[in-house]
Design a protein around this motif. Structure first.
Motif, PDB file in Angstrom:
ATOM      1  N   TYR A 158     -24.371 -19.101 -12.227  1.00 30.75           N
ATOM      2  CA  TYR A 158     -23.656 -20.328 -11.846  1.00 30.75           C
ATOM      3  C   TYR A 158     -24.517 -21.592 -11.859  1.00 30.75           C
ATOM      4  CZ  TYR A 158     -19.735 -22.806  -9.617  1.00 30.75           C
ATOM      5  OH  TYR A 158     -18.702 -23.666  -9.320  1.00 30.75           O
ATOM      6  N   PRO A 159     -25.790 -21.526 -11.468  1.00 25.37           N
ATOM      7  CA  PRO A 159     -26.564 -22.779 -11.478  1.00 25.37           C
ATOM      8  C   PRO A 159     -26.573 -23.460 -12.844  1.00 25.37           C
ATOM      9  CG  PRO A 159     -27.734 -21.114 -10.226  1.00 25.37           C
ATOM     10  CD  PRO A 159     -26.569 -20.418 -10.879  1.00 25.37           C
ATOM     11  N   GLN A 160     -26.694 -22.674 -13.913  1.00 21.38           N
ATOM     12  CA  GLN A 160     -26.712 -23.260 -15.255  1.00 21.38           C
ATOM     13  C   GLN A 160     -25.366 -23.889 -15.598  1.00 21.38           C
ATOM     14  OE1 GLN A 160     -27.784 -20.328 -14.202  1.00 21.38           O
ATOM     15  NE2 GLN A 160     -29.321 -19.388 -15.531  1.00 21.38           N
ATOM     16  N   LEU A 161     -24.290 -23.209 -15.188  1.00 25.42           N
ATOM     17  CA  LEU A 161     -22.961 -23.775 -15.458  1.00 25.42           C
ATOM     18  C   LEU A 161     -22.777 -25.092 -14.707  1.00 25.42           C
ATOM     19  CD1 LEU A 161     -20.822 -20.501 -15.316  1.00 25.42           C
ATOM     20  CD2 LEU A 161     -21.368 -21.865 -17.356  1.00 25.42           C
ATOM     21  N   LEU A 162     -23.173 -25.101 -13.449  1.00 22.96           N
ATOM     22  CA  LEU A 162     -23.046 -26.332 -12.663  1.00 22.96           C
ATOM     23  C   LEU A 162     -23.857 -27.458 -13.289  1.00 22.96           C
ATOM     24  CD1 LEU A 162     -23.223 -24.823  -9.063  1.00 22.96           C
ATOM     25  CD2 LEU A 162     -21.263 -26.046 -10.057  1.00 22.96           C
ATOM     26  N   ALA A 163     -25.041 -27.104 -13.765  1.00 25.64           N
ATOM     27  CA  ALA A 163     -25.895 -28.121 -14.372  1.00 25.64           C
ATOM     28  C   ALA A 163     -25.214 -28.735 -15.589  1.00 25.64           C
ATOM     29  CB  ALA A 163     -27.238 -27.506 -14.764  1.00 25.64           C
ATOM     30  N   SER A 205     -16.747 -15.916  -3.050  1.00 24.48           N
ATOM     31  CA  SER A 205     -16.494 -17.340  -2.945  1.00 24.48           C
ATOM     32  C   SER A 205     -17.664 -18.029  -2.247  1.00 24.48           C
ATOM     33  CB  SER A 205     -15.199 -17.544  -2.156  1.00 24.48           C
ATOM     34  OG  SER A 205     -14.666 -18.781  -2.431  1.00 24.48           O
ATOM     35  N   GLY A 206     -18.212 -17.345  -1.230  1.00 20.93           N
ATOM     36  CA  GLY A 206     -19.397 -17.864  -0.560  1.00 20.93           C
ATOM     37  C   GLY A 206     -20.544 -18.047  -1.542  1.00 20.93           C
ATOM     38  N   ALA A 207     -20.660 -17.113  -2.473  1.00 20.77           N
ATOM     39  CA  ALA A 207     -21.736 -17.223  -3.458  1.00 20.77           C
ATOM     40  C   ALA A 207     -21.567 -18.482  -4.307  1.00 20.77           C
ATOM     41  CB  ALA A 207     -21.764 -15.969  -4.340  1.00 20.77           C
ATOM     42  N   LEU A 208     -20.305 -18.804  -4.621  1.00 20.15           N
ATOM     43  CA  LEU A 208     -20.051 -20.034  -5.376  1.00 20.15           C
ATOM     44  C   LEU A 208     -20.419 -21.263  -4.540  1.00 20.15           C
ATOM     45  CD1 LEU A 208     -16.604 -19.144  -7.010  1.00 20.15           C
ATOM     46  CD2 LEU A 208     -18.872 -19.063  -8.082  1.00 20.15           C
ATOM     47  N   VAL A 209     -19.989 -21.246  -3.279  1.00 20.13           N
ATOM     48  CA  VAL A 209     -20.306 -22.374  -2.396  1.00 20.13           C
ATOM     49  C   VAL A 209     -21.817 -22.551  -2.298  1.00 20.13           C
ATOM     50  CG1 VAL A 209     -20.225 -23.222  -0.030  1.00 20.13           C
ATOM     51  CG2 VAL A 209     -18.206 -22.146  -1.014  1.00 20.13           C
ATOM     52  N   ALA A 210     -22.511 -21.445  -2.131  1.00 19.81           N
ATOM     53  CA  ALA A 210     -23.963 -21.519  -1.952  1.00 19.81           C
ATOM     54  C   ALA A 210     -24.620 -22.186  -3.161  1.00 19.81           C
ATOM     55  CB  ALA A 210     -24.530 -20.113  -1.730  1.00 19.81           C
ATOM     56  N   ALA A 211     -24.209 -21.764  -4.341  1.00 16.81           N
ATOM     57  CA  ALA A 211     -24.788 -22.355  -5.552  1.00 16.81           C
ATOM     58  C   ALA A 211     -24.437 -23.835  -5.650  1.00 16.81           C
ATOM     59  CB  ALA A 211     -24.294 -21.599  -6.784  1.00 16.81           C
ATOM     60  N   GLU A 212     -23.207 -24.154  -5.274  1.00 17.87           N
ATOM     61  CA  GLU A 212     -22.782 -25.552  -5.363  1.00 17.87           C
ATOM     62  C   GLU A 212     -23.551 -26.431  -4.367  1.00 17.87           C
ATOM     63  OE1 GLU A 212     -18.561 -25.182  -4.858  1.00 17.87           O
ATOM     64  OE2 GLU A 212     -18.294 -24.291  -6.847  1.00 17.87           O
ATOM     65  N   MET A 213     -23.841 -25.883  -3.204  1.00 18.00           N
ATOM     66  CA  MET A 213     -24.576 -26.677  -2.218  1.00 18.00           C
ATOM     67  C   MET A 213     -26.008 -26.932  -2.683  1.00 18.00           C
ATOM     68  SD  MET A 213     -23.108 -25.578   1.519  1.00 18.00           S
ATOM     69  CE  MET A 213     -24.103 -24.140   1.597  1.00 18.00           C
ATOM     70  N   THR A 214     -26.604 -25.941  -3.306  1.00 19.60           N
ATOM     71  CA  THR A 214     -27.949 -26.165  -3.847  1.00 19.60           C
ATOM     72  C   THR A 214     -27.894 -27.190  -4.966  1.00 19.60           C
ATOM     73  OG1 THR A 214     -28.593 -23.915  -3.317  1.00 19.60           O
ATOM     74  CG2 THR A 214     -29.939 -25.076  -4.947  1.00 19.60           C
ATOM     75  N   HIS A 215     -26.857 -27.056  -5.798  1.00 20.34           N
ATOM     76  CA  HIS A 215     -26.704 -27.986  -6.917  1.00 20.34           C
ATOM     77  C   HIS A 215     -26.571 -29.430  -6.417  1.00 20.34           C
ATOM     78  CE1 HIS A 215     -25.270 -29.649 -10.711  1.00 20.34           C
ATOM     79  NE2 HIS A 215     -24.247 -30.173 -10.041  1.00 20.34           N
ATOM     80  N   ALA A 216     -25.705 -29.611  -5.430  1.00 22.77           N
ATOM     81  CA  ALA A 216     -25.464 -30.980  -4.947  1.00 22.77           C
ATOM     82  C   ALA A 216     -26.615 -31.459  -4.065  1.00 22.77           C
ATOM     83  CB  ALA A 216     -24.148 -31.027  -4.167  1.00 22.77           C
ATOM     84  N   GLY A 217     -27.100 -30.597  -3.198  1.00 21.51           N
ATOM     85  CA  GLY A 217     -28.175 -30.973  -2.291  1.00 21.51           C
ATOM     86  C   GLY A 217     -27.648 -31.767  -1.104  1.00 21.51           C
ATOM     87  N   LEU A 218     -28.390 -31.714  -0.025  1.00 21.90           N
ATOM     88  CA  LEU A 218     -28.036 -32.476   1.172  1.00 21.90           C
ATOM     89  C   LEU A 218     -28.674 -33.860   1.052  1.00 21.90           C
ATOM     90  CD1 LEU A 218     -26.872 -32.587   4.084  1.00 21.90           C
ATOM     91  CD2 LEU A 218     -29.015 -31.565   4.874  1.00 21.90           C
ATOM     92  N   PRO A 219     -27.867 -34.926   1.129  1.00 20.28           N
ATOM     93  CA  PRO A 219     -28.442 -36.267   0.995  1.00 20.28           C
ATOM     94  C   PRO A 219     -29.551 -36.487   2.020  1.00 20.28           C
ATOM     95  CG  PRO A 219     -26.037 -36.365   1.030  1.00 20.28           C
ATOM     96  CD  PRO A 219     -26.413 -34.958   1.353  1.00 20.28           C
ATOM     97  N   TRP A 220     -30.691 -36.918   1.563  1.00 24.91           N
ATOM     98  CA  TRP A 220     -31.846 -37.010   2.455  1.00 24.91           C
ATOM     99  C   TRP A 220     -32.629 -38.280   2.177  1.00 24.91           C
ATOM    100  CZ3 TRP A 220     -32.048 -33.518   6.260  1.00 24.91           C
ATOM    101  CH2 TRP A 220     -33.139 -33.609   7.143  1.00 24.91           C
TER     102      TRP A 220
END
Length: 561
Positions: free
Chosen positions: A66-71, A162-177
């Motif tokens: 999923y990370p590659q797809l999100l990218a 579904s959690g696995a998808l969320v997890a990848a998406e959260m890493t992809h987006a990142g927490l604004p910092w």
DNA sequence: CTGACTTGCGCC
DNA sequence: AAAGGGCGCAAGTCAG
């Protein structure tokens, strides 16, 4: 109907199942009509085209796809993560293991997720490539078809995936910092960033004070052993150097030492090097590992994401024109306990927004503090002190809830497996050790030692049923919210990449952070609440317990709560 | 020197 | 305001 929220529970023929398999530089797509060879370079387009219709992607491990797809800007609606599903099916009491096991079992048992902190795998040395996802999928389908609790298991697998998808998406987006906010905070508390190998000025000052107060000029305050020796040499009756222990003492060294420990913790855990390592382009990126904890809670990897201290949360700031929607469930676990056990009296107390206050109002206990200590003790197995004293009253008042955790504890003490509502099974004590856990049985241990071990395992299983079911509630919440946010983005913004829409950026057991364009923040807050209500119905049907949320629309995480 | 373990503390 | 459950991480410590 609620099950649709998690993404295809009980789905039938209308969802196209496509198994993806890596074959060198190509990907094989196993579809009902046959096997299609897709060059890896065109995979993203292939997936995007199929996402126009209802499809479930079945792959060995979400972290490998999923990370590659999100990218490449591709979001998928549903998947089956065979690695996570395998881990659940291996332990659940609802599966016939003979249908699941085969030559490859050890390989699937051992398969680990990949995260950005792993050393890069040699392209041809990934153990996942020795496994046959299509065959594993067939075995898992056979297990489900034969399971007496097919619906629960399917829901659990869908939620986990579904959690696995969320997890990848959260890493992809990142927490604004905001690095600048974080650095300002560090400088105010510690002084300017020191050159490598030196203490920040404020720590150096405190270190001198500590050395002076203990008459130990060479003391290294970072060494617990050193500090302990110095404290004892100064005549203080201590056996360790924990902050709580020190706080009991009456001695001039205590204030500077406590202050030192606090600041040293900030420096080592979330100081400048943390910023250098984990924050890039205005985002804190760590890896979330669904199923990383035996109870079903998530683990994380990188930057200590699951323990971001309150102290540095001011640096989590939404982008310009955006907001953070911060939501957490009040007292998730006691509510889950009430629902799992069907305890109506406890559910009644849970009608109050503050469950503990509800217990006070019902006359069960005198104070909120007693309620909290009593309930936590019941769920964790506290027997001593105040929580022990509270047990008879709780047992009388909430017989079903208490019986449930007591039975789970007894089962664990007997070495039996317990399970969550959806069927996640606890490990066998000292069993096959699918993953590293627990204390292996120690031959030759004394009788008292065996008893101690058994009781400790009972506390684990007691907590497992509650913590694990709470994790399932949270997964359903998250999964449904993910879909709601996507739809909201579709309605309000039309097409757009994940990170251009309202999207999840953080999850911590019973708390979520959504990053959203400001004008959609209130809508997001509604969706967060609706998803929580849906999760409760999905797991507990009509049982009258609710899961009230504290929801805040804020610029900075620190402004919530 | 590396690796395993311990200590202590952050989060739920 | 810990205890009782679940974690991750960094620094110190110690064995090989």
């Amino acid at each position: 109907m609620g099950s649709a929220g998690v993404g295809g529970v009980g789905e039938t023929a209308e969802v196209n199942r496509i198994v993806l398999v890596r074959r060198g530089d190509d990907v094989e797509a196993h579809m009902p009509a046959g096997v299609l060879r897709v060059p890896a370079t065109t995979l993203a387009g292939f997936v995007r085209r199929h996402e126009a219709g209802p499809v479930r992607w079945i792959w060995d491990d979400t972290t490998r796809w999923y990370p590659q797809l999100l990218a490449q800007g591709v979001r998928v609606a549903r998947c089956t993560d065979l690695r996570l599903a395998h881990a659940i099916l291996r332990r659940t009491p609802f599966a016939d293991q003979r249908l699941l096991t085969g030559e490859e079992t050890a390989g699937w048992d051992a398969l680990q997720p990949v995260t950005g902190t792993d050393p890069a795998l040699f392209p041809l040395a990934d153990p996942a490539d020795l496994l046959d996802p299509a065959a594993e999928d067939a075995r898992q389908q056979a297990v489900l078809a034969a399971s007496p609790e097919r619906r629960r298991l399917e829901l659990l697998l869908a939620a986990e995936s579904s959690g696995a998808l969320v997890a990848a998406e959260m890493t992809h987006a990142g927490l604004p910092w905001r690095t600048d906010v974080h650095e300002r905070l560090l400088t105010e508390l510690l002084g300017p960033r020191p050159v490598a190998g030196h203490r920040p000025a404020q720590l150096e000052r405190l270190a001198s004070q500590i050395r002076g107060a203990l008459g130990a000029p060479a003391l290294n305050p970072d060494s617990p052993a050193d500090v302990l020796r110095a404290l004892q040499a100064a005549g203080l009756p201590v056996e360790d150097t924990r902050s709580w222990t020190l706080a009991q003492l009456e001695h001039p060294v205590v204030p500077p030492l406590l202050e030192y420990k606090k600041l040293a913790r900030l420096l080592t855990a979330n100081g400048w090097s943390w910023l250098d390592t984990w924050v890039r382009d205005g985002r804190f990126r760590s890896w979330f590992l669904p199923g990383g904890v035996v109870t079903g809670r998530w683990a994380s990897n990188g930057g200590g994401a699951l323990s971001v201290p309150v102290q540095i949360r001011p640096a989590a700031v939404a982008d310009e024109g955006w907001r953070l929607v911060v939501a957490d469930v009040a007292q998730l676990e006691p509510r889950v306990l009430a629902a799992v056990s069907g305890d109506l009296a406890m559910a009644e107390a849970a009608r109050a927004r503050d469950l503990y206050q509800g217990m006070v109002d019902a006359g069960t206990v005198a104070t909120r503090a007693e309620a909290k200590v009593g309930i936590l003790g019941a769920m964790y197995g506290g027997t001593r002190g105040e929580s022990g004293r509270m047990m008879p009253r709780l047992t009388r008042r909430y017989p079903q809830a208490i019986a449930l955790v007591e039975e789970a504890a007894r089962a664990g003490e007997r070495g039996e497996v317990v399970r969550t509502v959806l069927g996640r099974g606890s490990p066998v004590p000292g069993g096959e050790r699918l993953v590293d856990l627990g204390e292996p049985p120690e031959p030759g241990g004394s009788r008292q030692e065996d008893d101690r071990r058994r009781r400790a395992w009972g506390r684990f299983t007691r907590n497992f049923v509650v913590q694990g079911t709470a994790a399932e509630w949270a997964l359903c919440w998250l999964a449904d919210l993910r879909n709601r946010l996507w739809r909201l983005g579709e309605e309000q913004l039309g097409e757009g990449r994940l990170e251009e829409r309202p999207h999840l950026v953080f999850f911590l057991h019973d708390e979520v952070l959504v990053h959203t364009p400001e004008h959609l923040a209130d809508r997001v807050a509604d969706e967060v609440r609706s998803a929580a209500a849906a999760a409760g119905r999905l797991l507990f049907g009509g049982f009258p317990v609710d899961f009230p949320l504290d929801v805040a629309v804020v610029r900075s995480w620190a402004d919530a709560a």
